[in-house]
Design an enzyme around this catalytic site. Sequence first.
Site, PDB file in Angstrom:
ATOM      1  CG  ASP A  48      -1.902   1.144   1.225  1.00  0.00           C
ATOM      2  OD1 ASP A  48      -1.593   2.200   0.635  1.00  0.00           O
ATOM      3  OD2 ASP A  48      -2.987   0.983   1.806  1.00  0.00           O
ATOM      4  CB  SER A  76      -2.945  12.647 -15.084  1.00  0.00           C
ATOM      5  OG  SER A  76      -4.194  12.730 -15.724  1.00  0.00           O
ATOM      6  CE1 TYR A 114      -6.374  10.454 -10.750  1.00  0.00           C
ATOM      7  CE2 TYR A 114      -6.701  12.019 -12.544  1.00  0.00           C
ATOM      8  CZ  TYR A 114      -6.156  10.838 -12.068  1.00  0.00           C
ATOM      9  OH  TYR A 114      -5.383  10.052 -12.891  1.00  0.00           O
ATOM     10  CE  LYS A 128      -2.537  10.718 -11.074  1.00  0.00           C
ATOM     11  NZ  LYS A 128      -1.512   9.663 -11.000  1.00  0.00           N
TER      12      LYS A 128
HETATM   13  N1  LIG Z   1      -6.608   5.593 -17.083  1.00  0.00           N
HETATM   14  C1  LIG Z   1      -6.359   6.843 -17.407  1.00  0.00           C
HETATM   15  O1  LIG Z   1      -7.034   7.426 -18.268  1.00  0.00           O
HETATM   16  C2  LIG Z   1      -5.235   7.592 -16.757  1.00  0.00           C
HETATM   17  C3  LIG Z   1      -4.934   8.855 -17.241  1.00  0.00           C
HETATM   18  C4  LIG Z   1      -3.904   9.585 -16.666  1.00  0.00           C
HETATM   19  C5  LIG Z   1      -3.194   9.047 -15.628  1.00  0.00           C
HETATM   20  N2  LIG Z   1      -3.516   7.815 -15.141  1.00  0.00           N
HETATM   21  C6  LIG Z   1      -2.731   7.321 -14.018  1.00  0.00           C
HETATM   22  O2  LIG Z   1      -2.121   6.113 -14.404  1.00  0.00           O
HETATM   23  C7  LIG Z   1      -1.858   5.328 -13.236  1.00  0.00           C
HETATM   24  C8  LIG Z   1      -2.359   3.920 -13.462  1.00  0.00           C
HETATM   25  O3  LIG Z   1      -3.767   3.977 -13.629  1.00  0.00           O
HETATM   26  P1  LIG Z   1      -4.608   2.917 -14.515  1.00  0.00           P
HETATM   27  O4  LIG Z   1      -5.356   3.713 -15.500  1.00  0.00           O
HETATM   28  O5  LIG Z   1      -3.740   1.833 -14.943  1.00  0.00           O
HETATM   29  O6  LIG Z   1      -5.667   2.479 -13.409  1.00  0.00           O
HETATM   30  P2  LIG Z   1      -5.972   1.052 -12.761  1.00  0.00           P
HETATM   31  O7  LIG Z   1      -7.075   1.313 -11.801  1.00  0.00           O
HETATM   32  O8  LIG Z   1      -6.134   0.038 -13.824  1.00  0.00           O
HETATM   33  O9  LIG Z   1      -4.627   0.735 -11.970  1.00  0.00           O
HETATM   34  C9  LIG Z   1      -4.268   1.391 -10.787  1.00  0.00           C
HETATM   35  C10 LIG Z   1      -3.554   0.395  -9.900  1.00  0.00           C
HETATM   36  O10 LIG Z   1      -3.125   1.069  -8.698  1.00  0.00           O
HETATM   37  C11 LIG Z   1      -3.362   0.198  -7.617  1.00  0.00           C
HETATM   38  N3  LIG Z   1      -3.498   0.949  -6.365  1.00  0.00           N
HETATM   39  C12 LIG Z   1      -4.512   1.752  -5.985  1.00  0.00           C
HETATM   40  N4  LIG Z   1      -4.295   2.221  -4.741  1.00  0.00           N
HETATM   41  C13 LIG Z   1      -3.108   1.695  -4.334  1.00  0.00           C
HETATM   42  C14 LIG Z   1      -2.356   1.793  -3.146  1.00  0.00           C
HETATM   43  N5  LIG Z   1      -2.783   2.529  -2.096  1.00  0.00           N
HETATM   44  N6  LIG Z   1      -1.189   1.129  -3.063  1.00  0.00           N
HETATM   45  C15 LIG Z   1      -0.757   0.363  -4.099  1.00  0.00           C
HETATM   46  N7  LIG Z   1      -1.429   0.232  -5.258  1.00  0.00           N
HETATM   47  C16 LIG Z   1      -2.597   0.882  -5.365  1.00  0.00           C
HETATM   48  C17 LIG Z   1      -4.653  -0.534  -7.965  1.00  0.00           C
HETATM   49  O11 LIG Z   1      -4.784  -1.734  -7.219  1.00  0.00           O
HETATM   50  C18 LIG Z   1      -4.497  -0.743  -9.447  1.00  0.00           C
HETATM   51  O12 LIG Z   1      -3.904  -1.993  -9.772  1.00  0.00           O
HETATM   52  C19 LIG Z   1      -2.549   6.058 -12.081  1.00  0.00           C
HETATM   53  O13 LIG Z   1      -1.594   6.820 -11.361  1.00  0.00           O
HETATM   54  C20 LIG Z   1      -3.513   6.986 -12.788  1.00  0.00           C
HETATM   55  O14 LIG Z   1      -3.846   8.106 -12.008  1.00  0.00           O
HETATM   56  C21 LIG Z   1      -4.504   7.068 -15.687  1.00  0.00           C
END
Ligand SMILES: NC(=O)c1ccc[n+]([C@@H]2O[C@H](COP(=O)([O-])OP(=O)(O)OC[C@H]3O[C@@H](n4cnc5c(N)ncnc54)[C@H](O)[C@@H]3O)[C@@H](O)[C@H]2O)c1
Length: 261
Positions: free
Chosen positions: A63, A143, A156, A160
């Site tokens: 975590d 992001s 959010y 970021k």
């Molecule tokens: N999906 C999008 O459009 C997008 C856009 C910009 C940025 N992001 C960023 O990309 C990153 C990955 O996101 P994603 O889209 O793959 O989402 P996702 O939800 O598929 O993956 C996020 C992962 O983070 C893990 N997680 C959450 N809280 C946690 C904690 N406290 N400790 C450890 N792990 C934890 C979750 O279990 C999950 O596996 C994130 O930082 C997100 O903010 C995503």
Amino acid sequence: MPKLTDKSIVITGATGGIGAAIARALAADGAAITVADLSQEAADNLAGEIAAAGGKAIGVAVDVRERAQVRAMLDKAADAFGRVDVLFNNAGIAQTRPFLDITEEDWRLVTDVNALGVLIGMQEAVKTFRQQGGGGKIINTASIAAKQGYEPLAHYCASKFAVVAMTQAAARAFGKEGITANCFCPGVVATPMWDVIDKGFRDNKLTTKENEAFDTFAATAVLGRASQPADLVGVARYLASSDSDFMTGQSLMVDGGMVFI
Ligand SMILES: NC(=O)c1ccc[n+]([C@@H]2O[C@H](COP(=O)([O-])OP(=O)(O)OC[C@H]3O[C@@H](n4cnc5c(N)ncnc54)[C@H](O)[C@@H]3O)[C@@H](O)[C@H]2O)c1
């Protein structure tokens, strides 16, 4: 192709959409991957899949809000692979809330994972890099929300923006030790996170149809489509490799052309 053979790379949020795509691809490049996420079982499953494909990986439960767990994650990576070369602070959560509805609890939840988690990750990685004699790479997943405030994702976005600020501060703090810090900024990526965001739009009656928010946001990308996790692999590979050694403090937009800075 940048060389990643035998680089020890730790990825948080590694079983999610973007993290898993990066973990699989960099493992196929020859890197030794520490697959770190909340669920030990999910982390072990992906590490097992990578090993079955001929790669090197271990699964670790973490975590990112808990310093002792982050410390243990880095120590396990160093024990398994001899050192840590790269930490990807990629774990994150999103929450859709109209601006006036964001509570203190919402703020703390989102910023604890997305901002405090990144601060702790960077601090503990620097300790590891110093123990190893210096050098090392920190890569943070920011992001488009690190560059623009989007309603109804204000908290959010704040979390970021904080990632970019901490990336710049760490770059200035540790550059003389050969430690770099950069981030990449995805746009609208088809992952479980966007399922949560899209549902939040519907729950708050901001949209009526499934994927309406996702499609509306994605339509603003000049390259004409939403992102897939695979779209972030190239920038991750570049930032993890020696090709990016002379770059630090930067935020690379990889969003299909949504935000121009
Ligand atoms: N999906 C999008 O459009 C997008 C856009 C910009 C940025 N992001 C960023 O990309 C990153 C990955 O996101 P994603 O889209 O793959 O989402 P996702 O939800 O598929 O993956 C996020 C992962 O983070 C893990 N997680 C959450 N809280 C946690 C904690 N406290 N400790 C450890 N792990 C934890 C979750 O279990 C999950 O596996 C994130 O930082 C997100 O903010 C995503």
